[in-house]
Design a protein around this motif. Structure first.
Motif, mmCIF file in Angstrom:
data_model
loop_
_atom_site.group_PDB
_atom_site.id
_atom_site.type_symbol
_atom_site.label_atom_id
_atom_site.label_comp_id
_atom_site.label_asym_id
_atom_site.label_seq_id
_atom_site.Cartn_x
_atom_site.Cartn_y
_atom_site.Cartn_z
ATOM 1 N N VAL A 151 9.143 -0.704 2.870
ATOM 2 C CA VAL A 151 9.105 -2.027 3.513
ATOM 3 C C VAL A 151 7.677 -2.560 3.559
ATOM 4 O O VAL A 151 7.448 -3.757 3.370
ATOM 5 N N LEU A 152 6.701 -1.673 3.792
ATOM 6 C CA LEU A 152 5.304 -2.130 3.799
ATOM 7 C C LEU A 152 4.909 -2.693 2.439
ATOM 8 O O LEU A 152 4.245 -3.727 2.362
ATOM 9 N N LEU A 153 5.331 -2.048 1.362
ATOM 10 C CA LEU A 153 4.997 -2.596 0.046
ATOM 11 C C LEU A 153 5.729 -3.919 -0.177
ATOM 12 O O LEU A 153 5.136 -4.883 -0.692
ATOM 13 N N ALA A 154 7.002 -3.983 0.216
ATOM 14 C CA ALA A 154 7.728 -5.265 0.103
ATOM 15 C C ALA A 154 6.959 -6.352 0.843
ATOM 16 O O ALA A 154 6.840 -7.486 0.364
ATOM 17 N N ALA A 176 8.878 -7.934 6.847
ATOM 18 C CA ALA A 176 8.094 -6.988 6.040
ATOM 19 C C ALA A 176 6.649 -7.465 5.922
ATOM 20 O O ALA A 176 5.706 -6.670 6.045
ATOM 21 N N ARG A 177 6.470 -8.775 5.699
ATOM 22 C CA ARG A 177 5.109 -9.322 5.584
ATOM 23 C C ARG A 177 4.335 -9.111 6.893
ATOM 24 O O ARG A 177 3.165 -8.710 6.887
ATOM 25 N N ASP A 178 4.984 -9.402 8.032
ATOM 26 C CA ASP A 178 4.321 -9.189 9.324
ATOM 27 C C ASP A 178 3.897 -7.731 9.483
ATOM 28 O O ASP A 178 2.779 -7.436 9.931
ATOM 29 N N ALA A 179 4.814 -6.820 9.122
ATOM 30 C CA ALA A 179 4.515 -5.385 9.276
ATOM 31 C C ALA A 179 3.334 -4.994 8.374
ATOM 32 O O ALA A 179 2.421 -4.271 8.787
ATOM 33 N N LEU A 197 -3.078 4.764 4.375
ATOM 34 C CA LEU A 197 -2.731 6.190 4.260
ATOM 35 C C LEU A 197 -2.029 6.754 5.504
ATOM 36 O O LEU A 197 -0.963 7.372 5.368
ATOM 37 N N PRO A 198 -2.562 6.563 6.712
ATOM 38 C CA PRO A 198 -1.865 7.141 7.875
ATOM 39 C C PRO A 198 -0.463 6.558 8.076
ATOM 40 O O PRO A 198 0.442 7.271 8.530
ATOM 41 N N ALA A 199 -0.283 5.277 7.727
ATOM 42 C CA ALA A 199 1.060 4.683 7.849
ATOM 43 C C ALA A 199 2.022 5.349 6.870
ATOM 44 O O ALA A 199 3.176 5.626 7.202
ATOM 45 N N LEU A 200 1.543 5.637 5.663
ATOM 46 C CA LEU A 200 2.414 6.302 4.679
ATOM 47 C C LEU A 200 2.684 7.751 5.086
ATOM 48 O O LEU A 200 3.800 8.245 4.934
ATOM 49 N N ILE A 201 1.679 8.413 5.631
ATOM 50 C CA ILE A 201 1.874 9.807 6.071
ATOM 51 C C ILE A 201 2.905 9.871 7.197
ATOM 52 O O ILE A 201 3.736 10.773 7.253
ATOM 53 N N ALA A 202 2.863 8.871 8.107
ATOM 54 C CA ALA A 202 3.777 8.885 9.255
ATOM 55 C C ALA A 202 5.178 8.406 8.895
ATOM 56 O O ALA A 202 6.111 8.564 9.685
ATOM 57 N N ILE B 175 8.649 -0.379 11.800
ATOM 58 C CA ILE B 175 8.493 -1.650 11.085
ATOM 59 C C ILE B 175 8.613 -2.815 12.068
ATOM 60 O O ILE B 175 7.804 -3.747 12.062
ATOM 61 N N ALA B 176 9.634 -2.751 12.923
ATOM 62 C CA ALA B 176 9.839 -3.817 13.912
ATOM 63 C C ALA B 176 8.642 -3.919 14.852
ATOM 64 O O ALA B 176 8.164 -5.013 15.160
#
Lengths: 243, 243
Positions: A151-154, A176-179, A197-202, B175-176
């Motif tokens: 979703v972050l990449l979207a 998704a854009r807001d996130a 990186l920390p967002a992807l790790i979590a 995400i939310a």
């Protein structure tokens, strides 16, 4: 999930950041001739058997782990120029391959990950403008659940596309854009990668990979715009090549 | 959408910011005795017919508009103390009522909106801690699609709950929360409401309401913490009362 028929005529990005789309992009960037996505291990063996010895590599994962008898797992770090240049890579992964085949009715299907974010956004917006079509961002997720990394990449794609054209975002694209903007802030370059990186790790996918000792793959996947190529999925040939 | 059986034993917030949960909260805050949610217009008439004359009010909407022969529409502004105090409100709305009945296997079901954000977060975290259960945030959406206004509130609840306890957020909750924090920043009070309003107006539900000339309802719904009550849905009695 969006129904296959709703994607007809659309320009679609398929997203599986951890790791299928990141790995396919790395393979093509390092000189692989094509990536051939397969749903099952059996199908992968069959497709690979059509090639002369040494022309194809078998790659993929089940449950995040390499498949017995395969040449490669699903880590982008394995797909080096020495290994993949000039080869056809037969790749079978769980969620990413399913998402790709789910989109086959679309007019244009590309693979997106953080490693080709800007190039993918540019390609999608040009393709959709040329056709007068919509753009759909399809997150593979895990077992039918959305995952934060996708979703972050979207959101990154939605932000980039909206920034340079008069696009209207759906509610899910706006979320998704807001996130994405919350995680990225106004950072760029190394600072952006470090925030990501920390967002992807979590994330759910990241937690799974860390549990398997594969944190290096997440670090690879967090390199925004490392590559500028866009892989296109040719639905008839069931083949992914550089667009 | 989450399957009904997955919610068994959980503490659930049902969210339909524009407008069902906002309206039900306003009705109870203004003295309505109970809110009786009904899926169909026919069922609403039947339930209302069980009351003595003047004891029940018929409210709700179809396509955002008031229903012929009903006493009230689905605007929270109609549910004033003069109109609703001491009355039972029989309410039929499309997405919110469906979401509520979808959750009936949960151990605890409350209604949440921006107008009771903090109270709902506090109630959910206490209820879940007491039972040792999880918390689920169910966004009604529109016709099966997520809508931004509901996800933003889910994010506000997730942020509030996570801030005061050791909760682990699912990827969709994270995400939310990210989306909520991007919109809210560190604002509070009037400034927070002012930041929220344009996001709600631009959402799918908000766009529909603006098209119907109902922007005042969105302004009402954007008043964070205007009320401190939490409505609880009693699944057996099919009735919503103040918890």
């Amino acid at each position: 999930m969006v129904a296959p028929e709703q994607l007809a005529g659309s320009a679609v990005a398929v997203i599986d950041v951890l790791r299928a789309t990141t790995t396919a992009i790395a393979a093509l960037a390092n000189g692989a001739r094509e990536v051939l996505p397969c749903l099952t291990i059996e199908e992968a063996h069959k497709r690979a058997a059509r090639f002369a010895s040494g022309e194809a590599l078998l790659g993929g994962e089940r449950g995040g782990l390499a498949i017995e008898g395969f040449d490669l797992g699903n880590s982008p770090l394995e797909y080096t120029p020495e290994v993949v240049a000039g080869k056809s890579v037969v790749l079978t992964t769980t969620n990413g391959t399913k998402a790709l085949l789910h989109c086959r009715a679309a007019a244009e299907i590309v693979l997106a990950a953080f490693v080709n974010l800007s190039a993918a956004a540019e390609f999608l917006s040009q393709a959709a403008r040329k056709r007068g079509s919509s753009i759909d961002l399809v997150c593979s997720g895990t077992d039918g659940q959305v995952t934060r990394e996708d979703v972050l990449l979207a959101g990154g794609l939605a932000a980039a596309i909206a920034a340079e054209g008069n696009w209207q975002l759906s509610d899910s694209a706006a979320i998704a854009r807001d996130a994405w903007q919350q995680v990225s802030g106004t950072a760029s370059g190394e600072e952006l990668n470090a925030r990501l990186l920390p967002a992807l790790i979590a994330s759910r996918g990241g937690t799974n990979l860390c549990g398997l000792g594969m944190q290096a793959d997440i670090e690879f996947a967090a390199q925004v715009d490392r590559f500028s190529l866009v892989p296109r999925f040719e639905a008839q040939a069931q083949s992914i090549v550089v667009a």
